[in-house]
Motif scaffolding. Structure first.
Motif, PDB file in Angstrom:
ATOM      1  N   VAL A   1       0.818  -1.286   0.027  1.00 35.77           N
ATOM      2  CA  VAL A   1       0.056   0.032  -0.060  1.00 35.77           C
ATOM      3  C   VAL A   1       0.941   1.189   0.025  1.00 35.77           C
ATOM      4  CG1 VAL A   1      -1.334   1.103   1.470  1.00 35.77           C
ATOM      5  CG2 VAL A   1      -1.996  -1.062   0.990  1.00 35.77           C
ATOM      6  N   GLY A   2       1.933   1.283   0.812  1.00 37.75           N
ATOM      7  CA  GLY A   2       2.765   2.251   0.697  1.00 37.75           C
ATOM      8  C   GLY A   2       3.433   2.724  -0.598  1.00 37.75           C
TER       9      GLY A   2
ATOM     10  N   CYS B   1      -4.826  -2.920  -9.401  1.00 36.39           N
ATOM     11  CA  CYS B   1      -4.011  -3.545  -8.707  1.00 36.39           C
ATOM     12  C   CYS B   1      -4.516  -4.770  -8.192  1.00 36.39           C
ATOM     13  CB  CYS B   1      -3.758  -2.596  -7.431  1.00 36.39           C
ATOM     14  SG  CYS B   1      -2.614  -3.285  -6.340  1.00 36.39           S
ATOM     15  N   ARG B   2      -3.772  -6.026  -8.392  1.00 35.14           N
ATOM     16  CA  ARG B   2      -4.106  -7.060  -8.151  1.00 35.14           C
ATOM     17  C   ARG B   2      -3.232  -7.562  -6.770  1.00 35.14           C
ATOM     18  NH1 ARG B   2      -4.287  -8.235 -13.901  1.00 35.14           N
ATOM     19  NH2 ARG B   2      -6.265  -8.395 -14.429  1.00 35.14           N
ATOM     20  N   LEU B   3      -3.994  -7.696  -5.737  1.00 34.07           N
ATOM     21  CA  LEU B   3      -3.140  -8.051  -4.636  1.00 34.07           C
ATOM     22  C   LEU B   3      -2.743  -9.607  -4.607  1.00 34.07           C
ATOM     23  CD1 LEU B   3      -5.217  -6.230  -1.988  1.00 34.07           C
ATOM     24  CD2 LEU B   3      -2.976  -5.693  -3.044  1.00 34.07           C
ATOM     25  N   GLY B   4      -3.140 -10.441  -5.686  1.00 31.84           N
ATOM     26  CA  GLY B   4      -2.968 -11.902  -5.692  1.00 31.84           C
ATOM     27  C   GLY B   4      -4.420 -12.350  -6.387  1.00 31.84           C
ATOM     28  N   ASP B   5      -4.584 -13.641  -6.323  1.00 31.72           N
ATOM     29  CA  ASP B   5      -5.805 -14.475  -6.960  1.00 31.72           C
ATOM     30  C   ASP B   5      -6.961 -13.963  -5.782  1.00 31.72           C
ATOM     31  OD1 ASP B   5      -4.382 -15.134  -9.158  1.00 31.72           O
ATOM     32  OD2 ASP B   5      -4.298 -17.229  -8.136  1.00 31.72           O
TER      33      ASP B   5
ATOM     34  N   GLY C   1       0.596  -5.741 -10.428  1.00 36.39           N
ATOM     35  CA  GLY C   1       0.499  -6.932  -9.619  1.00 36.39           C
ATOM     36  C   GLY C   1       1.470  -7.156  -8.557  1.00 36.39           C
ATOM     37  N   VAL C   2       1.152  -7.130  -7.312  1.00 39.36           N
ATOM     38  CA  VAL C   2       2.047  -7.031  -6.330  1.00 39.36           C
ATOM     39  C   VAL C   2       2.757  -8.231  -6.102  1.00 39.36           C
ATOM     40  CG1 VAL C   2       0.652  -5.410  -4.967  1.00 39.36           C
ATOM     41  CG2 VAL C   2       0.439  -7.660  -4.391  1.00 39.36           C
TER      42      VAL C   2
ATOM     43  N   VAL D   1      -0.315 -11.472  -1.939  1.00 36.01           N
ATOM     44  CA  VAL D   1      -0.985 -11.451  -0.557  1.00 36.01           C
ATOM     45  C   VAL D   1      -1.950 -12.358  -0.422  1.00 36.01           C
ATOM     46  CG1 VAL D   1      -2.045  -9.986   1.357  1.00 36.01           C
ATOM     47  CG2 VAL D   1      -0.157  -9.063  -0.297  1.00 36.01           C
ATOM     48  N   THR D   2      -2.735 -12.655  -1.551  1.00 33.48           N
ATOM     49  CA  THR D   2      -4.006 -13.549  -1.470  1.00 33.48           C
ATOM     50  C   THR D   2      -4.025 -14.572  -2.576  1.00 33.48           C
ATOM     51  OG1 THR D   2      -5.119 -11.895  -3.142  1.00 33.48           O
ATOM     52  CG2 THR D   2      -5.607 -11.285  -0.851  1.00 33.48           C
ATOM     53  N   ALA D   3      -4.732 -15.541  -2.277  1.00 33.92           N
ATOM     54  CA  ALA D   3      -5.168 -16.829  -3.018  1.00 33.92           C
ATOM     55  C   ALA D   3      -6.466 -17.081  -2.921  1.00 33.92           C
ATOM     56  CB  ALA D   3      -3.903 -17.852  -3.028  1.00 33.92           C
ATOM     57  N   ARG D   4      -6.953 -18.235  -3.934  1.00 32.46           N
ATOM     58  CA  ARG D   4      -8.157 -18.518  -3.566  1.00 32.46           C
ATOM     59  C   ARG D   4      -8.398 -20.105  -3.399  1.00 32.46           C
ATOM     60  NH1 ARG D   4     -11.965 -16.491  -8.629  1.00 32.46           N
ATOM     61  NH2 ARG D   4     -13.392 -16.997  -7.474  1.00 32.46           N
TER      62      ARG D   4
END
Length: 437
Positions: free
Chosen positions: A365-366, A376-380, A428-429, A433-436
């Protein structure tokens, strides 16, 4: 939104609060019955905060008014949406159950015509049920659960007196130019924190808050009591934004409700310091047919410390998963655009978070805050959209299921389209940070 005819100068927006559809109906009908001289210059709008309530269908079907609603919009946000949904330069926002004195609407139109370009906020005296007792303003002190004690400036007792400045007033009725509207903080969840806060925002912008003695109104008494935890949290949020000292809020709440307030204050501080608080709104797409998935997702948000920040967004059913995904994300973008948000973060209801998610989010975020991003994709399962792309997405992606099915087939789906359309602005970070699940 279709523009209003040139002759229409003012939107009168009735905000339906607390499932008060009957009150909204009689407020709208009284405007037609008792103000016929102004009818041709006004656009009548009802903004419904409870579209699933039993009285909503009848109100929605009235041919002589515009009806608007929006997922996630309750309390303070209703008044904000009422101004943003206006098709005219001027807006008069009134609560359901409010009634205007005869002639007040026509005089407001004449007043507006004489003041092009004004940036001020305008309010009027509230009449008691005896129709003689006048309340022109509220003094900035706590009065029970409310902030503001009723007062009367003698200048407001004469309906023909000139306008005069006031500190604050109840927001059951106010008028302004749409272009001068400063908006409410999108994180406000209830109602009751607007008084004083909105007035401070107008003055911070160099404008005034004026009482128009002719703009008299009354309303029926309201039952029910607000959630004290929500009121405390919203006041802290609003006063922080307005640059007001929050200690009086904490002291008043502690005096009224006891030591439980310390937990509310700590929870508010935790939300404000959470990295996801960077986003104006966070929505989790979930099908009405699968409520258990929302319950499970809420638990995961809770473990991340973000359960109070994420709201459920009902999924839009489609003929295929790709169609439903596109329609749901389009709805999230449309909601964000209508509310005037800068960005919105959309989760799928099977999203999961990595072990160090909060630490990673803080760093990501910074970086976002320092760059010009579009998507912006934080992941899936987690994607954010910036306001820079709202209008293009809504213009280029159709809103009907059949049209979207054709569109998805032509573009290869929502995500492929976004990558091609917005190019270098898509982030795409790394690490994700995330997945499904």
């Amino acid at each position: 939104m279709t523009p209003a005819p040139p002759s229409v100068r003012l939107t009168v927006a009735v905000a339906v609060r607390d499932d008060d559809h009957d009150g909204a109906y009689f407020t709208a009908l009284a405007l037609r019955l008792h103000h016929p001289e102004a009818a041709g210059r006004c656009d009548l709008l009802v903004v419904d905060g409870d579209p699933d309530g039993p009285g909503a269908p009848a109100l929605r079907g009235l041919p002589w008014l515009r009806y608007a609603t929006c997922e996630q919009v309750r309390g303070s946000a209703l008044r904000d949406l009422a101004v943003r949904e206006a098709r005219t330069e001027w807006v008069l926002c009134v609560d359901s159950g409010a009634l205007l004195a005869p002639g007040a609407l026509a005089r407001l139109l004449a007043f507006a015509d004489a003041r092009p370009g004004t940036r001020d906020l305008f309010q009027g005296p509230l009449l008691d049920e005896d129709l003689r007792t006048v309340r022109t303003h509220r003094d900035p002190v706590f009065d029970g659960a409310s902030f503001g004690m009723w007062g009367c400036d003698p200048r407001g007792t004469d309906a023909d007196a000139p306008p005069f400045e006031i500190g604050m007033q109840d927001l059951g009725l106010f008028a302004c130019r749409r272009d001068a509207w400063p908006g409410f903080n999108p994180r406000l969840r209830g109602h009751g924190a607007e008084e004083g806060y909105l007035h401070k925002k107008y003055r911070a912008a160099g404008a005034r808050v004026l009482c128009l003695p002719f703009l008299r109104w009354t309303r029926r008494p309201r039952d029910g009591s607000p959630d004290p935890a929500a009121i405390c949290r919203d006041r802290l949020l609003a006063w922080e934004e307005a640059g007001l000292a929050v200690e009086p809020v904490v002291d008043h709440c502690r005096e009224a409700y006891g030591d439980v307030v310390d937990g509310w204050v700590a929870g508010h501080a935790a939300e404000r310091s959470h990295p996801l608080d960077y986003f104006d709104a966070m929505l989790c797409v979930n099908s009405d047919a699968e409520p258990s998935r929302w319950v499970a997702a809420a638990r995961r948000f809770g473990r991340l410390g973000a359960d109070g920040l994420v709201r459920r967004l009902p999924a839009v059913a489609g003929s295929s998963p790709g169609v439903g995904y596109a329609l749901s994300h389009r709805r999230a973008v449309e909601l964000a655009r209508r509310r005037g948000l800068e960005h919105v973060l959309v989760f799928e209801d099977d999203v999961t978070f990595c072990r160090d998610a909060e630490v990673l989010l803080r760093g990501h975020v910074g970086e976002l805050a320092d760059r010009r991003w579009t998507v912006c994709r934080l992941g899936d399962g987690a994607v954010a959209y910036h306001g820079r792309v709202f209008e293009r997405l809504l213009a280029e992606v159709p809103g009907g299921e059949g049209e979207v099915a054709v569109w998805v087939a032509a573009h290869g789906g929502w995500e492929r389209y976004v990558d091609r359309r917005f190019g270098e602005g898509v982030v795409g970070v790394v690490p994700a940070v995330t997945a499904r699940a």
